[in-house]
Scaffold this active site. Structure first.
Site, PDB file in Angstrom:
ATOM      1  N   CYS A 114       0.852  -1.190   0.000  1.00 25.29           N
ATOM      2  CA  CYS A 114       0.000   0.000   0.000  1.00 25.29           C
ATOM      3  C   CYS A 114       0.887   1.240   0.000  1.00 25.29           C
ATOM      4  CB  CYS A 114      -0.897  -0.005   1.235  1.00 25.29           C
ATOM      5  SG  CYS A 114      -2.034   1.401   1.299  1.00 25.29           S
ATOM      6  N   HIS A 157      -9.144  -3.268  -3.272  1.00 29.64           N
ATOM      7  CA  HIS A 157      -8.158  -2.601  -2.393  1.00 29.64           C
ATOM      8  C   HIS A 157      -8.483  -1.113  -2.282  1.00 29.64           C
ATOM      9  CE1 HIS A 157      -3.861  -1.947  -0.885  1.00 29.64           C
ATOM     10  NE2 HIS A 157      -4.280  -0.733  -1.163  1.00 29.64           N
ATOM     11  N   GLU A 158      -8.849  -0.496  -3.431  1.00 27.31           N
ATOM     12  CA  GLU A 158      -9.140   0.954  -3.442  1.00 27.31           C
ATOM     13  C   GLU A 158     -10.470   1.270  -2.772  1.00 27.31           C
ATOM     14  OE1 GLU A 158      -5.529   1.110  -4.979  1.00 27.31           O
ATOM     15  OE2 GLU A 158      -6.691   2.681  -3.991  1.00 27.31           O
ATOM     16  N   HIS A 161     -10.201   1.521   0.888  1.00 27.22           N
ATOM     17  CA  HIS A 161      -9.688   2.800   1.396  1.00 27.22           C
ATOM     18  C   HIS A 161     -10.826   3.789   1.651  1.00 27.22           C
ATOM     19  CE1 HIS A 161      -5.373   2.397   1.518  1.00 27.22           C
ATOM     20  NE2 HIS A 161      -5.270   2.060   0.246  1.00 27.22           N
TER      21      HIS A 161
HETATM   22  O1  LIG Z   1      -2.013   1.906  -1.875  1.00 30.09           O
HETATM   23  C1  LIG Z   1      -2.761   1.827  -2.853  1.00 30.09           C
HETATM   24  O2  LIG Z   1      -3.971   1.885  -2.761  1.00 30.09           O
HETATM   25  C2  LIG Z   1      -2.156   1.530  -4.181  1.00 30.09           C
HETATM   26  C3  LIG Z   1      -1.659   0.131  -4.229  1.00 30.09           C
HETATM   27  C4  LIG Z   1      -2.786  -0.697  -4.763  1.00 30.09           C
HETATM   28  C5  LIG Z   1      -2.675  -2.178  -4.656  1.00 30.09           C
HETATM   29  C6  LIG Z   1      -1.686  -2.824  -3.957  1.00 30.09           C
HETATM   30  C7  LIG Z   1      -1.650  -4.220  -3.924  1.00 30.09           C
HETATM   31  C8  LIG Z   1      -2.619  -4.968  -4.568  1.00 30.09           C
HETATM   32  C9  LIG Z   1      -3.608  -4.312  -5.253  1.00 30.09           C
HETATM   33  C10 LIG Z   1      -3.637  -2.943  -5.300  1.00 30.09           C
HETATM   34  C11 LIG Z   1      -0.386   0.172  -5.043  1.00 30.09           C
HETATM   35  O3  LIG Z   1      -0.667  -0.019  -6.370  1.00 30.09           O
HETATM   36  S1  LIG Z   1       0.780  -0.924  -4.400  1.00 30.09           S
HETATM   37  C12 LIG Z   1       2.080  -0.937  -5.442  1.00 30.09           C
HETATM   38  C13 LIG Z   1       1.926  -1.810  -6.626  1.00 30.09           C
HETATM   39  C14 LIG Z   1       2.383  -1.330  -7.803  1.00 30.09           C
HETATM   40  C15 LIG Z   1       2.308  -2.114  -8.929  1.00 30.09           C
HETATM   41  C16 LIG Z   1       1.777  -3.388  -8.861  1.00 30.09           C
HETATM   42  C17 LIG Z   1       1.300  -3.872  -7.649  1.00 30.09           C
HETATM   43  C18 LIG Z   1       1.365  -3.078  -6.521  1.00 30.09           C
HETATM   44 NI    NI Z   2      -3.545   1.107  -0.485  1.00 23.54          NI
END
Ligand SMILES: O=C(O)C[C@@H](Cc1ccccc1)[C@H](O)SCc1ccccc1
Ligand code: NI
Length: 187
Positions: A114, A157-158, A161
Site C-alpha cells: 500500500c 483494495h481501493e 480505502h
Molecule cells: O495503496 C494503494 O492503494 C495503491 C496500491 C494498490 C494495490 C496494492 C496491492 C494490490 C492491489 C492494489 C499500489 O498499487 S501498491 C504498489 C503496486 C504497484 C504495482 C503493482 C502492484 C502493486
Molecule cells: Ni492502499
C-alpha cells in the site's frame, strides 16, 4: 502533480474514516482531483518519470490517501502483453459500490502492499474473485462493470480505502498464509 509527499501514511486518521459520497453533478474540484490521481498512476508506472519524481509504482489510488475523505478512486491496471499496450482498466470511479460478487474468493500469491504503508506486511489478502462495480464516471454517467483477476483485486483494495479498511485488516493474524479451500491464488 501528485507526488509521494502528498500521500498520507498509516496513523493518519483519514485512512480509517468513512469517506463521503460525491454529490451530483460532480463539481469541477473532484473532476480535477480524479484526473490528477490518474496522472499520478501514469507517472508512477513511467520508468523515467517515476525515477525523476521518486514515485512508488501504483496501479490504484484512493482520495483518502491524499487526505481527501471523498469516495473517489483511480485505477490504471496495465495489461502485461506489450502487443496491445491499451491498458486493461484506466478509470476514475466516483462513488464506486460493489453491487454483486462471487462466492469464490481470490488473493495475490505475493500478498499486497500500500502506498500509505511504509512497511512490508506478509500474508494472503483474501478478497472476492469476481465483482460487479457500479459507479459514476467523470461525465456523470452511471456505469456497471464486471471485474475478475488482478483488476478485481485492485478495485477492492481501493474501495476498502473509502471505508477506512487497510489491506492487512484481511490477513489472518495467526496464520497469514492459511488458505481456505477454493480460494484462487493469482500469480
Ligand atoms: O495503496 C494503494 O492503494 C495503491 C496500491 C494498490 C494495490 C496494492 C496491492 C494490490 C492491489 C492494489 C499500489 O498499487 S501498491 C504498489 C503496486 C504497484 C504495482 C503493482 C502492484 C502493486
Ligand atoms: Ni492502499
Amino acid at each position: 502533480s501528485i507526488n509521494m509527499d502528498d500521500i498520507i501514511r498509516e496513523g493518519n486518521p483519514t485512512l480509517r474514516a468513512m469517506a463521503d459520497e460525491i454529490s451530483l453533478p460532480i463539481e469541477k474540484e473532484w473532476i480535477t482531483l480524479g484526473e490528477k490521481m490518474l496522472e499520478f498512476l501514469r507517472n508512477s508506472q513511467d520508468p523515467v518519470k517515476s525515477e525523476e519524481m521518486g514515485l512508488r509504482g501504483g496501479v490504484g489510488i484512493a482520495a483518502p490517501q491524499l487526505d481527501v475523505s471523498k469516495r473517489i478512486i483511480a485505477v490504471l491496471v496495465p495489461n502485461d502483453d506489450l502487443e496491445n499496450p491499451a491498458s486493461l482498466i484506466e478509470e476514475i470511479l466516483y462513488n464506486p459500490k460493489i453491487i454483486a460478487h462471487s462466492v469464490q474468493k481470490a488473493c495475490l500469491k505475493d500478498g499486497e502492499g500500500c502506498l500509505s504503508v511504509d512497511r512490508e506486511i506478509q500474508g494472503f489478502v483474501v478478497r472476492y474473485a469476481r465483482i460487479t462495480v457500479q459507479y459514476t464516471n467523470k461525465d456523470g454517467e452511471t456505469k456497471k462493470i464486471k471485474l475478475r483477476g488482478y483488476e478485481a483485486i485492485v478495485v477492492q483494495h481501493e474501495i476498502d480505502h473509502l471505508n477506512g479498511v487497510m489491506f492487512f485488516d484481511h490477513i489472518n493474524e495467526l496464520e497469514p498464509f492459511k488458505l481456505e479451500k477454493g480460494v484462487l491464488v493469482l500469480e
